[in-house]
Design a protein around this motif. Structure first.
Motif, PDB file in Angstrom:
ATOM      1  N   HIS A 156       0.807  -1.219   0.000  1.00 23.94           N
ATOM      2  CA  HIS A 156       0.000   0.000   0.000  1.00 23.94           C
ATOM      3  C   HIS A 156       0.848   1.282   0.000  1.00 23.94           C
ATOM      4  N   ARG A 157       1.804   1.337  -0.913  1.00 30.04           N
ATOM      5  CA  ARG A 157       2.605   2.564  -1.031  1.00 30.04           C
ATOM      6  C   ARG A 157       2.221   3.369  -2.269  1.00 30.04           C
ATOM      7  N   GLY A 158       1.240   2.874  -3.033  1.00 25.42           N
ATOM      8  CA  GLY A 158       0.757   3.606  -4.185  1.00 25.42           C
ATOM      9  C   GLY A 158       1.471   3.286  -5.482  1.00 25.42           C
ATOM     10  N   ALA A 159       2.425   2.369  -5.447  1.00 27.95           N
ATOM     11  CA  ALA A 159       3.171   1.952  -6.627  1.00 27.95           C
ATOM     12  C   ALA A 159       3.483   0.465  -6.490  1.00 27.95           C
ATOM     13  N   PRO A 160       3.665  -0.242  -7.597  1.00 29.63           N
ATOM     14  CA  PRO A 160       3.930  -1.679  -7.499  1.00 29.63           C
ATOM     15  C   PRO A 160       5.271  -1.989  -6.832  1.00 29.63           C
ATOM     16  N   ASP A 161       5.288  -3.028  -6.014  1.00 27.05           N
ATOM     17  CA  ASP A 161       6.528  -3.468  -5.384  1.00 27.05           C
ATOM     18  C   ASP A 161       6.967  -4.831  -5.897  1.00 27.05           C
ATOM     19  N   ARG A 162       6.102  -5.479  -6.659  1.00 27.10           N
ATOM     20  CA  ARG A 162       6.486  -6.746  -7.285  1.00 27.10           C
ATOM     21  C   ARG A 162       5.682  -6.931  -8.565  1.00 27.10           C
ATOM     22  N   ALA A 168       6.611 -15.309 -24.024  1.00 29.65           N
ATOM     23  CA  ALA A 168       5.770 -15.864 -25.080  1.00 29.65           C
ATOM     24  C   ALA A 168       5.778 -17.384 -25.048  1.00 29.65           C
ATOM     25  N   ASP A 169       6.817 -17.967 -24.421  1.00 25.82           N
ATOM     26  CA  ASP A 169       6.923 -19.425 -24.326  1.00 25.82           C
ATOM     27  C   ASP A 169       6.194 -19.992 -23.112  1.00 25.82           C
ATOM     28  N   GLY A 170       5.484 -19.128 -22.388  1.00 27.86           N
ATOM     29  CA  GLY A 170       4.745 -19.593 -21.224  1.00 27.86           C
ATOM     30  C   GLY A 170       5.515 -19.479 -19.924  1.00 27.86           C
ATOM     31  N   SER A 171       6.750 -18.996 -19.980  1.00 31.00           N
ATOM     32  CA  SER A 171       7.559 -18.846 -18.778  1.00 31.00           C
ATOM     33  C   SER A 171       7.100 -17.641 -17.965  1.00 31.00           C
ATOM     34  N   ALA A 172       7.457 -17.612 -16.689  1.00 34.21           N
ATOM     35  CA  ALA A 172       7.103 -16.501 -15.810  1.00 34.21           C
ATOM     36  C   ALA A 172       8.286 -16.164 -14.919  1.00 34.21           C
ATOM     37  N   ARG A 173       8.477 -14.879 -14.643  1.00 37.12           N
ATOM     38  CA  ARG A 173       9.572 -14.437 -13.798  1.00 37.12           C
ATOM     39  C   ARG A 173       9.051 -13.408 -12.801  1.00 37.12           C
ATOM     40  N   LEU A 174       9.403 -13.589 -11.548  1.00 40.95           N
ATOM     41  CA  LEU A 174       8.992 -12.662 -10.500  1.00 40.95           C
ATOM     42  C   LEU A 174      10.104 -11.660 -10.248  1.00 40.95           C
ATOM     43  N   GLU A 175       9.712 -10.361 -10.185  1.00 39.68           N
ATOM     44  CA  GLU A 175      10.665  -9.304  -9.893  1.00 39.68           C
ATOM     45  C   GLU A 175      10.162  -8.474  -8.723  1.00 39.68           C
ATOM     46  N   LEU A 176      11.109  -7.891  -7.982  1.00 40.01           N
ATOM     47  CA  LEU A 176      10.774  -7.081  -6.819  1.00 40.01           C
ATOM     48  C   LEU A 176      11.391  -5.693  -6.938  1.00 40.01           C
ATOM     49  N   ASP A 177      10.688  -4.714  -6.379  1.00 40.13           N
ATOM     50  CA  ASP A 177      11.210  -3.351  -6.252  1.00 40.13           C
ATOM     51  C   ASP A 177      11.230  -3.042  -4.756  1.00 40.13           C
ATOM     52  N   ALA A 178      12.230  -3.532  -4.071  1.00 41.17           N
ATOM     53  CA  ALA A 178      12.295  -3.402  -2.614  1.00 41.17           C
ATOM     54  C   ALA A 178      12.541  -1.966  -2.178  1.00 41.17           C
ATOM     55  N   ALA A 179      13.270  -1.216  -2.992  1.00 41.36           N
ATOM     56  CA  ALA A 179      13.632   0.146  -2.619  1.00 41.36           C
ATOM     57  C   ALA A 179      12.525   1.149  -2.902  1.00 41.36           C
ATOM     58  N   GLY A 180      11.584   0.770  -3.734  1.00 42.88           N
ATOM     59  CA  GLY A 180      10.498   1.688  -4.073  1.00 42.88           C
ATOM     60  C   GLY A 180      10.902   2.783  -5.024  1.00 42.88           C
ATOM     61  N   ASP A 181      11.944   2.547  -5.816  1.00 46.13           N
ATOM     62  CA  ASP A 181      12.432   3.569  -6.740  1.00 46.13           C
ATOM     63  C   ASP A 181      12.060   3.281  -8.192  1.00 46.13           C
TER      64      ASP A 181
END
Length: 202
Positions: A156-162, A168-181
């Motif tokens: 709930h900081r108003g911007a995405p954190d993850r 296209a091959d069906g793969s998925a990758r999780l990313e994080l924005d821990a710093a909020g920048d």
């Protein structure tokens, strides 16, 4: 006036209603197919159309709501996704007539909590308030028919954190924005960055 009036014999099916005090036209009730049932009601301010409600399938319930702007052009069209006479979605047309935005009330309570954006009638992105607090916390992006990414604001900081990125091959990758920048790192890289920061602290 879309569906509100016609010519010739059709005009006999129009029932105008006037304000008893001012004499101004308030509504036009229209039986478009001549079956004896009102299926279109135009709400008027004199000669100005405010909105039109239409029962297209003849079941006695409105299934299309047209809203008009000051230039008497359609501003948005409401409809019932459950076809039960309860308005829960609104489509906004562009100058060329194609849909540019779709607002949804997923809770069917009149509150818009999901907005979809279109280009040439194709979904390109969407924003959603998943917890009903009035703030967007989910973002989707599309390429063609494919979902490319989904981002979440879990703190709930108003911007995405993850965010999840889909290949296209069906793969998925999780990313994080821990710093909020606004800079996202793959989960393993983000963990390494956090560990280095913690190690550098006294």
């Amino acid at each position: 006036m879309t569906g509100a009036c016609g010519n010739g014999a059709g005009e006999s099916h129009i029932q105008p209603v006037y304000d008893k005090t001012t004499g101004r036209l308030q509504t036009l009730k229209y039986d478009s197919d001549g079956d004896g049932k009102i299926d279109t009601v135009s709400y008027m301010d004199g000669a100005v159309i405010l909105r039109i409600e239409i029962d297209r399938d003849g079941d006695g319930r409105t299934d299309r709501w047209e809203y008009y702007d000051s230039d008497q052009k359609i501003e948005k069209v409401g409809f019932s996704r459950a076809n039960d006479g309860k308005e829960d979605a609104w489509s906004y047309p562009g100058p060329d007539g194609t849909t540019t935005r779709l607002e949804l009330s997923t809770g069917r309570d009149g509150k818009v909590d999901r907005v979809e954006y279109y280009e040439m009638d194709r979904l390109v992105r969407a924003e959603e308030d998943t917890d009903g607090d009035g703030s967007i916390d989910k973002w989707e992006t599309y390429a063609g028919e494919r979902l490319v990414s989904v981002a979440f604001d879990t703190i709930h900081r108003g911007a995405p954190d993850r965010r999840l990125l889909y290949g296209a091959d069906g793969s998925a990758r999780l990313e994080l924005d821990a710093a909020g920048d606004g800079h996202f790192l793959a989960v393993e890289a983000a963990k390494g960055t956090t560990a280095r920061r913690n190690a550098a602290r006294p």
